[in-house]
Design a protein around this motif. Structure first.
Motif, PDB file in Angstrom:
ATOM      1  N   LEU A  16      -7.944 -16.001 -14.776  1.00  0.00           N
ATOM      2  CA  LEU A  16      -7.903 -16.364 -13.243  1.00  0.00           C
ATOM      3  C   LEU A  16      -6.509 -15.895 -12.858  1.00  0.00           C
ATOM      4  O   LEU A  16      -5.611 -16.270 -13.534  1.00  0.00           O
ATOM      5  N   MET A  17      -6.556 -15.181 -11.809  1.00  0.00           N
ATOM      6  CA  MET A  17      -5.271 -14.694 -11.210  1.00  0.00           C
ATOM      7  C   MET A  17      -5.166 -14.945  -9.786  1.00  0.00           C
ATOM      8  O   MET A  17      -6.346 -15.126  -9.054  1.00  0.00           O
ATOM      9  N   ALA A  18      -4.025 -14.804  -9.217  1.00  0.00           N
ATOM     10  CA  ALA A  18      -3.873 -15.094  -7.771  1.00  0.00           C
ATOM     11  C   ALA A  18      -2.810 -14.146  -7.248  1.00  0.00           C
ATOM     12  O   ALA A  18      -1.967 -13.524  -7.837  1.00  0.00           O
ATOM     13  N   GLY A  19      -3.122 -13.875  -6.020  1.00  0.00           N
ATOM     14  CA  GLY A  19      -2.238 -12.800  -5.037  1.00  0.00           C
ATOM     15  C   GLY A  19      -2.812 -12.624  -3.755  1.00  0.00           C
ATOM     16  O   GLY A  19      -3.608 -13.312  -3.355  1.00  0.00           O
ATOM     17  N   PHE A  20      -2.190 -11.867  -3.096  1.00  0.00           N
ATOM     18  CA  PHE A  20      -2.941 -11.242  -1.951  1.00  0.00           C
ATOM     19  C   PHE A  20      -3.610 -10.051  -2.035  1.00  0.00           C
ATOM     20  O   PHE A  20      -3.451  -9.131  -2.831  1.00  0.00           O
ATOM     21  N   VAL A  21      -4.539  -9.963  -0.879  1.00  0.00           N
ATOM     22  CA  VAL A  21      -5.280  -8.567  -0.992  1.00  0.00           C
ATOM     23  C   VAL A  21      -4.574  -7.353  -0.379  1.00  0.00           C
ATOM     24  O   VAL A  21      -4.006  -7.493   0.805  1.00  0.00           O
ATOM     25  N   THR A  22      -4.712  -6.251  -0.925  1.00  0.00           N
ATOM     26  CA  THR A  22      -4.344  -4.981  -0.253  1.00  0.00           C
ATOM     27  C   THR A  22      -5.498  -4.124  -0.462  1.00  0.00           C
ATOM     28  O   THR A  22      -5.885  -3.627  -1.515  1.00  0.00           O
ATOM     29  N   PRO A  23      -6.044  -3.451   0.631  1.00  0.00           N
ATOM     30  CA  PRO A  23      -7.006  -2.586   0.406  1.00  0.00           C
ATOM     31  C   PRO A  23      -6.706  -1.361  -0.124  1.00  0.00           C
ATOM     32  O   PRO A  23      -5.539  -0.991  -0.059  1.00  0.00           O
ATOM     33  N   ASP A  24      -7.607  -0.754  -0.592  1.00  0.00           N
ATOM     34  CA  ASP A  24      -7.483   0.733  -1.187  1.00  0.00           C
ATOM     35  C   ASP A  24      -7.204   1.467   0.165  1.00  0.00           C
ATOM     36  O   ASP A  24      -7.778   1.508   0.961  1.00  0.00           O
ATOM     37  N   GLY A  25      -6.173   2.513  -0.226  1.00  0.00           N
ATOM     38  CA  GLY A  25      -5.956   3.469   0.840  1.00  0.00           C
ATOM     39  C   GLY A  25      -7.142   4.127   1.100  1.00  0.00           C
ATOM     40  O   GLY A  25      -7.153   4.839   2.399  1.00  0.00           O
ATOM     41  N   SER A  26      -8.076   4.438   0.329  1.00  0.00           N
ATOM     42  CA  SER A  26      -9.150   5.324   0.387  1.00  0.00           C
ATOM     43  C   SER A  26     -10.311   4.459   1.123  1.00  0.00           C
ATOM     44  O   SER A  26     -11.318   5.158   1.614  1.00  0.00           O
ATOM     45  N   GLY A  27     -10.147   3.173   1.321  1.00  0.00           N
ATOM     46  CA  GLY A  27     -11.062   2.677   1.844  1.00  0.00           C
ATOM     47  C   GLY A  27     -12.379   2.091   0.872  1.00  0.00           C
ATOM     48  O   GLY A  27     -13.194   1.352   1.457  1.00  0.00           O
TER      49      GLY A  27
ATOM     50  N   SER B 175       0.761  -1.337   0.057  1.00  0.00           N
ATOM     51  CA  SER B 175      -0.101  -0.041  -0.014  1.00  0.00           C
ATOM     52  C   SER B 175       0.838   1.228  -0.184  1.00  0.00           C
ATOM     53  O   SER B 175       0.411   2.560  -0.185  1.00  0.00           O
ATOM     54  N   ARG B 176       2.116   1.050   0.228  1.00  0.00           N
ATOM     55  CA  ARG B 176       3.006   2.305   0.212  1.00  0.00           C
ATOM     56  C   ARG B 176       3.879   2.245  -0.661  1.00  0.00           C
ATOM     57  O   ARG B 176       4.884   3.235  -0.761  1.00  0.00           O
ATOM     58  N   GLU B 177       3.864   1.234  -1.645  1.00  0.00           N
ATOM     59  CA  GLU B 177       4.838   1.202  -2.796  1.00  0.00           C
ATOM     60  C   GLU B 177       3.970   1.646  -4.085  1.00  0.00           C
ATOM     61  O   GLU B 177       2.987   1.299  -4.350  1.00  0.00           O
ATOM     62  N   THR B 178       4.968   2.424  -4.999  1.00  0.00           N
ATOM     63  CA  THR B 178       4.305   2.902  -6.266  1.00  0.00           C
ATOM     64  C   THR B 178       4.353   1.344  -7.007  1.00  0.00           C
ATOM     65  O   THR B 178       5.180   0.842  -7.221  1.00  0.00           O
ATOM     66  N   PRO B 179       3.163   1.103  -7.609  1.00  0.00           N
ATOM     67  CA  PRO B 179       3.307   0.043  -8.676  1.00  0.00           C
ATOM     68  C   PRO B 179       4.110  -0.091  -9.549  1.00  0.00           C
ATOM     69  O   PRO B 179       4.598   0.891 -10.228  1.00  0.00           O
ATOM     70  N   GLN B 180       4.941  -1.275  -9.838  1.00  0.00           N
ATOM     71  CA  GLN B 180       5.864  -1.422 -10.768  1.00  0.00           C
ATOM     72  C   GLN B 180       5.216  -1.255 -12.274  1.00  0.00           C
ATOM     73  O   GLN B 180       4.406  -1.799 -12.501  1.00  0.00           O
TER      74      GLN B 180
ATOM     75  N   GLN C  30       8.936  -4.567  -5.216  1.00  0.00           N
ATOM     76  CA  GLN C  30       7.916  -3.588  -6.055  1.00  0.00           C
ATOM     77  C   GLN C  30       6.738  -4.367  -6.081  1.00  0.00           C
ATOM     78  O   GLN C  30       6.639  -5.702  -6.217  1.00  0.00           O
ATOM     79  N   SER C  31       5.787  -3.842  -6.347  1.00  0.00           N
ATOM     80  CA  SER C  31       4.452  -4.328  -6.170  1.00  0.00           C
ATOM     81  C   SER C  31       3.743  -4.312  -7.543  1.00  0.00           C
ATOM     82  O   SER C  31       4.003  -3.411  -8.378  1.00  0.00           O
TER      83      SER C  31
END
Length: 257
Positions: A165-176, A116-121, A194-195
């Motif tokens: 179909l994709m897989a990964g982990f959940v990152t909430p949006d910073g705005s909720g 959530s604190r990294e700029t997406p790659q 990097q994310s």
């Protein structure tokens, strides 16, 4: 810090590295898989240095004369064999914390807090001729990076209407509002993570850091095949999965449908 303590610190650090690399896969929380041989070698060296330091100190004590100038008795320990010099500040004792953590409590892997604190790659630009035809499999397994490239660079719009179909982990949006399917990728170690993120629409966010497999179709936003297109997914199903042993790669989903 006195020599016996230094020897103990070296030995504990070596044991911690060997436990994380030989007896488990904990090292994959912090570095890439290819670093394992170097970590094993480092653990062996630290353990050997700790043993050598302890042996050297014990030998010095055995050879030291007694306080009255007479030779120390065999196997005896003179009462002045300890160091009288002042060691470094107490903060040096904090060096034991990382050594003990590897043995008894390994820090968790990076996850939603970091992402959530990294700029997406930025995904690499792919020449149009390098996009192969997509197989007819449905749902179509894709990595997050592949999906993003197809959405933003493939002018043939091959993903339009396709269930992926994709897989990964959940990152909430910073705005909720909403959430992201996320992968963290390492160049070397956790410090340079990097994310890669794909926004998920239509399904309530599971708990942060939960690993999930998501099926859905491209969420229409922007012009497909151009940089204006959002790397987003209208989710149909969200299934909880186990975290891969090496989660720091943008790998395809390892689930059976």
């Amino acid at each position: 810090m006195r020599r016996p303590v230094q020897a103990l610190l070296l030995a504990l650090s070596g044991l911690g590295l060997l436990k994380a690399t030989l007896l488990s896969d904990l090292y994959l929380r912090y570095v890439k898989e290819g670093m394992r041989p170097l970590l094993v070698a480092s653990g062996v060296v630290l353990l050997a240095l700790g043993a050598a330091e302890g042996w050297s100190y014990a030998a010095r004590l055995r050879r030291a004369p007694a306080a009255d100038g007479s030779p120390a008795p065999p196997g005896g320990t003179p009462d002045h064999g300890h160091d009288h010099g002042h060691g470094p500040p107490w903060v040096a004792w904090l060096l034991f914390l990382p050594a003990l953590s590897l043995l008894f409590w390994a820090p968790p892997a990076l996850g939603a807090y970091t992402a959530s604190r990294e700029t997406p790659q930025a995904v690499p630009v792919t020449d149009q001729d390098d996009f192969d035809p997509l197989p007819a499999t449905s749902p179509l397994p894709l990595t997050l990076g592949d999906f993003t490239r197809r959405v933003q660079q493939d002018r043939s719009r091959a993903v339009q209407g396709r269930t992926v179909l994709m897989a990964g982990f959940v990152t909430p949006d910073g705005s909720g509002d909403g959430w992201y399917l996320t992968r963290l990728i390492l160049n070397c170690c956790a410090a340079d993570a990097q994310s890669v993120k794909v926004r998920v629409h239509g399904v309530a966010a599971p708990k942060a850091d939960t690993w999930v497999a998501v099926t859905g179709t491209w969420h229409p936003s922007g012009t497909l095949g151009t940089s204006s297109a959002e790397a987003g997914l209208d989710a149909r199903t969200v299934e909880r999965i186990a975290r891969p042993s090496n989660g720091y790669t943008d790998g395809p989903p390892l689930v059976t449908r």
